[in-house]
Write an enzyme that holds these catalytic residues in place. Sequence first.
Site, mmCIF file in Angstrom:
data_model
loop_
_atom_site.group_PDB
_atom_site.id
_atom_site.type_symbol
_atom_site.label_atom_id
_atom_site.label_comp_id
_atom_site.label_asym_id
_atom_site.label_seq_id
_atom_site.Cartn_x
_atom_site.Cartn_y
_atom_site.Cartn_z
ATOM 1 N N VAL A 39 1.459 7.781 13.099
ATOM 2 C CA VAL A 39 0.833 6.599 12.477
ATOM 3 C C VAL A 39 1.545 5.330 12.952
ATOM 4 O O VAL A 39 0.907 4.301 13.186
ATOM 5 C CB VAL A 39 0.826 6.722 10.928
ATOM 6 C CG1 VAL A 39 0.275 5.456 10.301
ATOM 7 C CG2 VAL A 39 0.002 7.929 10.490
ATOM 8 N N GLY A 40 2.856 5.426 13.143
ATOM 9 C CA GLY A 40 3.623 4.268 13.620
ATOM 10 C C GLY A 40 3.117 3.743 14.952
ATOM 11 O O GLY A 40 3.006 2.533 15.164
ATOM 12 N N GLU A 92 9.828 2.393 10.788
ATOM 13 C CA GLU A 92 10.872 3.401 10.528
ATOM 14 C C GLU A 92 10.171 4.749 10.540
ATOM 15 O O GLU A 92 9.393 5.055 9.634
ATOM 16 C CB GLU A 92 11.517 3.171 9.153
ATOM 17 C CG GLU A 92 12.190 1.828 8.991
ATOM 18 C CD GLU A 92 13.448 1.686 9.820
ATOM 19 O OE1 GLU A 92 13.994 2.710 10.272
ATOM 20 O OE2 GLU A 92 13.870 0.547 10.050
ATOM 21 N N SER A 123 5.232 8.511 9.596
ATOM 22 C CA SER A 123 5.303 9.375 10.777
ATOM 23 C C SER A 123 5.218 8.553 12.074
ATOM 24 O O SER A 123 4.650 7.459 12.095
ATOM 25 C CB SER A 123 4.151 10.381 10.741
ATOM 26 O OG SER A 123 2.925 9.693 10.692
ATOM 27 N N CYS A 175 13.763 11.829 5.884
ATOM 28 C CA CYS A 175 13.664 11.497 7.302
ATOM 29 C C CYS A 175 14.996 11.781 7.985
ATOM 30 O O CYS A 175 15.046 12.013 9.181
ATOM 31 C CB CYS A 175 13.256 10.051 7.476
ATOM 32 S SG CYS A 175 14.216 8.976 6.440
ATOM 33 N N LYS A 202 0.866 -1.176 0.000
ATOM 34 C CA LYS A 202 0.000 0.000 0.000
ATOM 35 C C LYS A 202 0.906 1.231 0.000
ATOM 36 O O LYS A 202 1.479 1.618 1.012
ATOM 37 C CB LYS A 202 -0.918 0.033 1.226
ATOM 38 C CG LYS A 202 -1.952 1.153 1.114
ATOM 39 C CD LYS A 202 -1.994 2.017 2.336
ATOM 40 C CE LYS A 202 -1.544 3.405 2.338
ATOM 41 N NZ LYS A 202 -1.794 4.392 1.373
#
Length: 498
Positions: A232-233, A250, A229, A284, A175
């Site tokens: 969301v992680g 990550e 992010s 990042c 996705k």
Amino acid sequence: MAEKFKNYIGGKWVDAKSGKTFESRMPADWSKIVGLFPKSNKDDVDEAVNAAKKAFKEWKRMPVAKRGALLGKVGDIMVKRKEEIALLMTQEMGKIMKEARGDTQEGIDTAYYAFGEGRRFFGKTSPSELQNKVAITFLCPIGVAGLISPWNFPIAIPTWKMFPALLSGNTVVLKPSSDTPALASKLVEIIIEAGFPAGVVNLVHGPGSTVGNAILDNKDIGVVSFTGSSEVGRHIASVCGKTLKRVSLELGGKNAQIVLDDADIDLSVEGVLFGAFGTAGQRCTATSRLILQEGIHDKLVEKLVKRAESMKIGKPWDEASDVGPVINESSLKKILGYVDIGKNEGAKLMCGGYRYTEGDCKNGWFVKPTVFTGVKPGMRIEQEEIFGPVLSVIKVKSFEEAIDVLNGVEYGLSSSIYTKDLNLAFKAVEEIDTGITYVNGPTIGAECHMPFGGTKNTGNGHREGGWTAYEIFTEQKTVYIDYSGKLQKAQIDVTIEK
Ligand code: NAP
Ligand code: MG
């Protein structure tokens, strides 16, 4: 009429079951549409997972060297199509041409690394604690891997996940970010061209809130690999915790470059310009803090601001551009919001800090490279990930203070120190709490054969890249073979019989 793209499930290009679509537009010119993409939901994900589960039975039996050969072929095709991929990347994601070629090259290198791993997929052998017995480990696939990727490395990051997963014998459901779906489709086109069996690679486009969550919820997915992010992680880790899925995260960064008084000043300026404003600060590993020892501070800031002001902002596909746009309007607003926060916190705006709309940039999300000085540890612009071309300069007195400031954030991805003092360089390597440290180089620029990831809130201890990526996608199987012809009892008594 915009081109209409599809999902790729079980070896077929298909529309979303809902029939709905979403647009991908160009960050450098929002009036231009890259394509229309299927707005999928749980039904599409479940079908993709079923296809992947079915394909897994055969795929895991294919000799690993043969799986590697297929990935080598993917590398060959990517080499041939590198310019085409890079050009699309400048359009859909907005990084400049040189960086887009670099992103694509990272994918190529990752494919060839996987090709090599196909010939050295080693387990271990060990003598047993008993006579006439041997112990061996094998690396086994997990099953179906759910891969959720961000937009800022739209080719490299999906390949970092997908190629080790596939080489290890897993099948995958990808996705990609809703901001860069065309690039994910391009990658899957290449995989098809290389000749992968149906169902081994599946692509489902659509919003994270539905498609992403459906991946997390699906009981047939054994491992989730996520880059994005920290917010969301955290959600992903908590959902996967309930179903005991393996999950590799990550996440964000707030990376700093230290420059000590004895450093090569021009080299340090080159480094920070590349680290802070490369990819418009949307890596990042981007340098978002510059920690300067007081003796070098004023002179370095003067040189830096002059250079930052003269960077050429422009269309990313124009070879002369140094800085492209940021990804979308909400990102632009977030970045400019942080500029206001910085001013209100009392930092001094030295250059940039506004949306750039000159010439042919008027329809894009361009931000002028921004430098704040007088930033104090603890300010929000010093602590929070901005993900744009905004650099905070912090003045410190000593090496020890520099290390404390560098470590004083919730993230731990990348870091850098510029000094000619070998003793201090090694001391910094020891004291800095990040996953990646550069000495006399900028915070950005990972190499695909080395572990990549961070400490603290940057992740959950896994590392992509190199051999460590394969640890994410494999189970260890330990096998004992007893050729003594009698019952030998381990864990009971290992003392040697007299
Ligand atoms: P993001 O908003 O967290 O999104 C990442 C991916 O997660 C996208 O595919 C997104 O889908 C999906 N997603 C969103 N909500 C979800 C949910 N509830 N469940 C499952 N999936 C969901 O991050 P981004 O803006 O794309 O990328 C920027 C961030 O990535 C930065 O924080 C950056 O530091 C980090 N990053 C880290 C690394 C690293 O290796 N440490 C590398 C690159 C980037 P949609 O696109 O549909 O929302
Ligand atoms: Mg777009």
